[in-house]
Design a protein around this motif. Structure first.
Motif, PDB file in Angstrom:
ATOM      1  N   SER A 159       0.828  -1.199   0.000  1.00 34.51           N
ATOM      2  CA  SER A 159       0.000   0.000   0.000  1.00 34.51           C
ATOM      3  C   SER A 159       0.867   1.256   0.000  1.00 34.51           C
ATOM      4  CB  SER A 159      -0.914   0.013   1.227  1.00 34.51           C
ATOM      5  OG  SER A 159      -0.154   0.146   2.416  1.00 34.51           O
ATOM      6  N   LEU A 160       0.243   2.359  -0.402  1.00 34.52           N
ATOM      7  CA  LEU A 160       0.940   3.641  -0.413  1.00 34.52           C
ATOM      8  C   LEU A 160       1.392   4.038   0.984  1.00 34.52           C
ATOM      9  CD1 LEU A 160       1.838   6.061  -2.112  1.00 34.52           C
ATOM     10  CD2 LEU A 160      -0.419   7.078  -1.742  1.00 34.52           C
ATOM     11  N   THR A 161       0.585   3.693   1.983  1.00 37.37           N
ATOM     12  CA  THR A 161       0.943   4.029   3.361  1.00 37.37           C
ATOM     13  C   THR A 161       2.213   3.310   3.799  1.00 37.37           C
ATOM     14  OG1 THR A 161      -1.397   4.336   3.890  1.00 37.37           O
ATOM     15  CG2 THR A 161       0.120   4.031   5.745  1.00 37.37           C
ATOM     16  N   ARG A 162       2.313   2.019   3.466  1.00 41.67           N
ATOM     17  CA  ARG A 162       3.514   1.257   3.833  1.00 41.67           C
ATOM     18  C   ARG A 162       4.746   1.781   3.092  1.00 41.67           C
ATOM     19  NH1 ARG A 162       2.729  -4.908   2.896  1.00 41.67           N
ATOM     20  NH2 ARG A 162       4.763  -4.974   3.963  1.00 41.67           N
ATOM     21  N   LEU A 163       4.564   2.145   1.826  1.00 43.30           N
ATOM     22  CA  LEU A 163       5.681   2.686   1.076  1.00 43.30           C
ATOM     23  C   LEU A 163       6.139   4.030   1.636  1.00 43.30           C
ATOM     24  CD1 LEU A 163       4.759   1.868  -2.631  1.00 43.30           C
ATOM     25  CD2 LEU A 163       6.588   0.875  -1.277  1.00 43.30           C
ATOM     26  N   TRP A 164       5.189   4.848   2.013  1.00 43.17           N
ATOM     27  CA  TRP A 164       5.518   6.158   2.585  1.00 43.17           C
ATOM     28  C   TRP A 164       6.261   5.990   3.906  1.00 43.17           C
ATOM     29  CZ3 TRP A 164       6.253  10.840   1.077  1.00 43.17           C
ATOM     30  CH2 TRP A 164       6.265  11.887   1.996  1.00 43.17           C
ATOM     31  N   SER A 165       5.824   5.051   4.708  1.00 43.91           N
ATOM     32  CA  SER A 165       6.513   4.780   5.972  1.00 43.91           C
ATOM     33  C   SER A 165       7.934   4.281   5.726  1.00 43.91           C
ATOM     34  CB  SER A 165       5.734   3.745   6.793  1.00 43.91           C
ATOM     35  OG  SER A 165       4.454   4.225   7.131  1.00 43.91           O
ATOM     36  N   ALA A 166       8.085   3.453   4.679  1.00 46.71           N
ATOM     37  CA  ALA A 166       9.420   2.957   4.347  1.00 46.71           C
ATOM     38  C   ALA A 166      10.325   4.092   3.895  1.00 46.71           C
ATOM     39  CB  ALA A 166       9.318   1.888   3.261  1.00 46.71           C
ATOM     40  N   LEU A 167       9.779   5.028   3.127  1.00 49.46           N
ATOM     41  CA  LEU A 167      10.561   6.178   2.689  1.00 49.46           C
ATOM     42  C   LEU A 167      11.013   7.037   3.857  1.00 49.46           C
ATOM     43  CD1 LEU A 167       8.660   7.385  -0.524  1.00 49.46           C
ATOM     44  CD2 LEU A 167      11.017   6.562  -0.404  1.00 49.46           C
ATOM     45  N   LEU A 168      10.169   7.127   4.881  1.00 45.51           N
ATOM     46  CA  LEU A 168      10.500   7.931   6.059  1.00 45.51           C
ATOM     47  C   LEU A 168      11.404   7.187   7.040  1.00 45.51           C
ATOM     48  CD1 LEU A 168       7.036   9.606   6.777  1.00 45.51           C
ATOM     49  CD2 LEU A 168       9.012  10.589   5.597  1.00 45.51           C
ATOM     50  N   GLY A 169      11.660   5.907   6.743  1.00 45.97           N
ATOM     51  CA  GLY A 169      12.547   5.143   7.608  1.00 45.97           C
ATOM     52  C   GLY A 169      11.877   4.454   8.767  1.00 45.97           C
ATOM     53  N   SER A 170      10.550   4.462   8.773  1.00 44.07           N
ATOM     54  CA  SER A 170       9.821   3.844   9.883  1.00 44.07           C
ATOM     55  C   SER A 170       8.947   2.690   9.416  1.00 44.07           C
ATOM     56  CB  SER A 170       8.948   4.895  10.581  1.00 44.07           C
ATOM     57  OG  SER A 170       8.025   5.486   9.671  1.00 44.07           O
ATOM     58  N   GLY A 171       9.189   2.189   8.208  1.00 48.17           N
ATOM     59  CA  GLY A 171       8.364   1.121   7.672  1.00 48.17           C
ATOM     60  C   GLY A 171       8.811  -0.248   8.141  1.00 48.17           C
ATOM     61  N   ASP A 172       8.003  -1.264   7.824  1.00 50.59           N
ATOM     62  CA  ASP A 172       8.370  -2.628   8.192  1.00 50.59           C
ATOM     63  C   ASP A 172       9.507  -3.113   7.298  1.00 50.59           C
ATOM     64  OD1 ASP A 172       7.063  -4.398   5.864  1.00 50.59           O
ATOM     65  OD2 ASP A 172       5.687  -2.758   6.375  1.00 50.59           O
ATOM     66  N   PRO A 173      10.272  -4.094   7.751  1.00 50.21           N
ATOM     67  CA  PRO A 173      11.457  -4.548   6.997  1.00 50.21           C
ATOM     68  C   PRO A 173      11.147  -5.038   5.587  1.00 50.21           C
ATOM     69  CG  PRO A 173      11.509  -5.391   9.236  1.00 50.21           C
ATOM     70  CD  PRO A 173      10.162  -4.775   9.050  1.00 50.21           C
ATOM     71  N   VAL A 174      10.003  -5.701   5.424  1.00 47.53           N
ATOM     72  CA  VAL A 174       9.666  -6.233   4.092  1.00 47.53           C
ATOM     73  C   VAL A 174       9.436  -5.097   3.102  1.00 47.53           C
ATOM     74  CG1 VAL A 174       7.984  -7.556   2.779  1.00 47.53           C
ATOM     75  CG2 VAL A 174       8.712  -8.359   5.038  1.00 47.53           C
ATOM     76  N   ALA A 175       8.613  -4.129   3.481  1.00 46.81           N
ATOM     77  CA  ALA A 175       8.341  -2.997   2.596  1.00 46.81           C
ATOM     78  C   ALA A 175       9.607  -2.199   2.318  1.00 46.81           C
ATOM     79  CB  ALA A 175       7.270  -2.101   3.212  1.00 46.81           C
ATOM     80  N   THR A 176      10.440  -2.021   3.328  1.00 51.19           N
ATOM     81  CA  THR A 176      11.688  -1.277   3.151  1.00 51.19           C
ATOM     82  C   THR A 176      12.610  -1.981   2.170  1.00 51.19           C
ATOM     83  OG1 THR A 176      11.519  -0.396   5.403  1.00 51.19           O
ATOM     84  CG2 THR A 176      13.685  -0.325   4.344  1.00 51.19           C
ATOM     85  N   ALA A 177      12.743  -3.299   2.304  1.00 51.93           N
ATOM     86  CA  ALA A 177      13.612  -4.055   1.397  1.00 51.93           C
ATOM     87  C   ALA A 177      13.091  -4.006  -0.032  1.00 51.93           C
ATOM     88  CB  ALA A 177      13.714  -5.501   1.880  1.00 51.93           C
ATOM     89  N   ILE A 178      11.779  -4.177  -0.210  1.00 49.14           N
ATOM     90  CA  ILE A 178      11.209  -4.162  -1.557  1.00 49.14           C
ATOM     91  C   ILE A 178      11.390  -2.791  -2.199  1.00 49.14           C
ATOM     92  CG2 ILE A 178       9.036  -4.255  -2.834  1.00 49.14           C
ATOM     93  CD1 ILE A 178       8.158  -6.486  -0.960  1.00 49.14           C
ATOM     94  N   LEU A 179      11.167  -1.731  -1.421  1.00 51.60           N
ATOM     95  CA  LEU A 179      11.257  -0.385  -1.976  1.00 51.60           C
ATOM     96  C   LEU A 179      12.692  -0.032  -2.358  1.00 51.60           C
ATOM     97  CD1 LEU A 179      10.061   2.379  -2.649  1.00 51.60           C
ATOM     98  CD2 LEU A 179      10.398   3.026  -0.257  1.00 51.60           C
ATOM     99  N   PHE A 180      13.616  -0.176  -1.428  1.00 56.49           N
ATOM    100  CA  PHE A 180      14.978   0.321  -1.651  1.00 56.49           C
ATOM    101  C   PHE A 180      15.862  -0.646  -2.421  1.00 56.49           C
ATOM    102  CE2 PHE A 180      13.618   2.910   1.988  1.00 56.49           C
ATOM    103  CZ  PHE A 180      13.956   4.175   1.518  1.00 56.49           C
TER     104      PHE A 180
END
Length: 334
Positions: free
Chosen positions: A36-57
């Motif tokens: 979701s956009l919310t999970r991606l936004w959290s990952a961008l801010l550095g506060s997302g869950d590890p899975v979303a952060t890994a997929i995004l970056f």
């Protein structure tokens, strides 16, 4: 007499910039794993869950950046070459830059150098493009005529294509041939941040060199003699343009593989929205190329297939009908 500015032209660059931003966001959202956009936004801010952060970056961010950079470079290179050579069919492959870069990458795959490090393949592709540039100068000699560059570029492109075919023909095993063929089809799948750090500086440097010569391209549209009378140094202009195309296209092709038609069709799509001067389509062509390739790369992830379609195939299917439509519409006004 005062003329009101063309509103359509005035808003072209902002609209393309907005479109590129939306394509970037769409590239973040689309993939095998729904996020979701919310999970991606959290990952961008550095506060997302590890899975979303890994997929995004690790997966989607490098792919999105490369889509914008590679598409922009190919679109800009096509616009520059069509203006400089005064040829509506010109694109990066005309000077042999694309095929030479592809030959360098094929050499890395054929001889197994690509297994040594992830950056060996793109570095050899850039090396192939630089060798092609040096050969182009040697073949064209001191001539200032675009025709000499076209003929020398065709010779180099044909030679590079023959080298690629030879590598496929002599491939030691079918798996090596399949790997080479897959790379030649073009794709941004499984690209990493290392590829971004390699390609983006090349694209920035190459684009900078090409964007410097907008006024020279306008003068050259009047012919070489008229351009020289207006103070254009043809030799220096040619050196800057060839360096920009070699570095920028070499870096782009090095990480994406061979992707055709972007440099050919993008200037034709942009030209009717401007005053048709070569300088007026340079920056819009960069942005439109970025939008086109990033959109195509996002689209291949939406098509339900067992194996993801290669980007070069999609751009070819998109490019041919668009180019033919514009050819029929504007064959008298280029």
């Amino acid at each position: 007499m005062y003329r009101r500015p063309d509103t359509r032209r005035a808003i072209l660059i902002p609209l393309l910039a907005v479109a590129a931003t939306l394509m970037l966001l769409g590239s973040f959202l689309v993939g095998p794993a729904a996020i979701s956009l919310t999970r991606l936004w959290s990952a961008l801010l550095g506060s997302g869950d590890p899975v979303a952060t890994a997929i995004l970056f690790d997966l989607r961010l490098p792919r999105a950046i490369l889509g914008l950079a590679v598409g922009g470079m190919l679109g800009l290179a096509g616009a520059v070459l069509q203006g400089y050579l005064r040829n509506p069919l010109a694109e990066p492959s005309v000077l042999g830059a694309s095929n030479a870069a592809a030959l360098g990458a094929v050499g890395a795959l054929y001889f197994g150098f690509s297994d040594l490090h992830v950056l060996v393949l793109p570095l050899m592709a850039i090396g192939g493009s630089i060798v092609a540039l040096a050969s182009l100068f040697a073949l064209a000699g001191r001539s200032q005529s675009p025709l000499s560059l076209i003929l020398a570029g065709i010779a180099l492109s044909t030679l590079a294509g023959a080298g690629i075919s030879l590598a496929l023909n002599l491939s030691p095993n079918p798996f090596a041939a399949m790997e080479i063929t897959t790379w030649l089809l073009g794709s941004l799948e499984n690209r990493s941040i290392e590829h971004v750090w390699l390609a983006v500086p090349c694209v920035v440097l190459g684009s900078g060199l090409l964007l410097l010569d907008g006024r020279s391209l306008d003068a050259l549209s009047l012919g070489e003699d008229s351009a020289q009378a207006l103070g254009v140094n043809l030799r220096r202009t040619r050196i800057r343009l060839l360096l920009g195309i070699s570095i920028g296209v070499g870096g782009a092709v090095a990480v994406s593989g061979s992707i055709g038609f972007v440099g050919l069709i993008v200037p034709h799509l942009i030209r009717p929205l401007t005053d048709r001067s070569p300088s007026a389509i340079l920056l819009p062509s960069f942005l439109a190329g970025a939008v086109l390739l990033t959109g195509a790369d996002t689209g291949v992830r939406l098509i339900p297939t067992n194996n993801e379609l290669k980007l070069g195939i999609v751009t070819a299917f998109l490019g041919v009908p668009v180019f033919l439509a514009h050819l029929l519409k504007e064959r008298r006004v280029w």
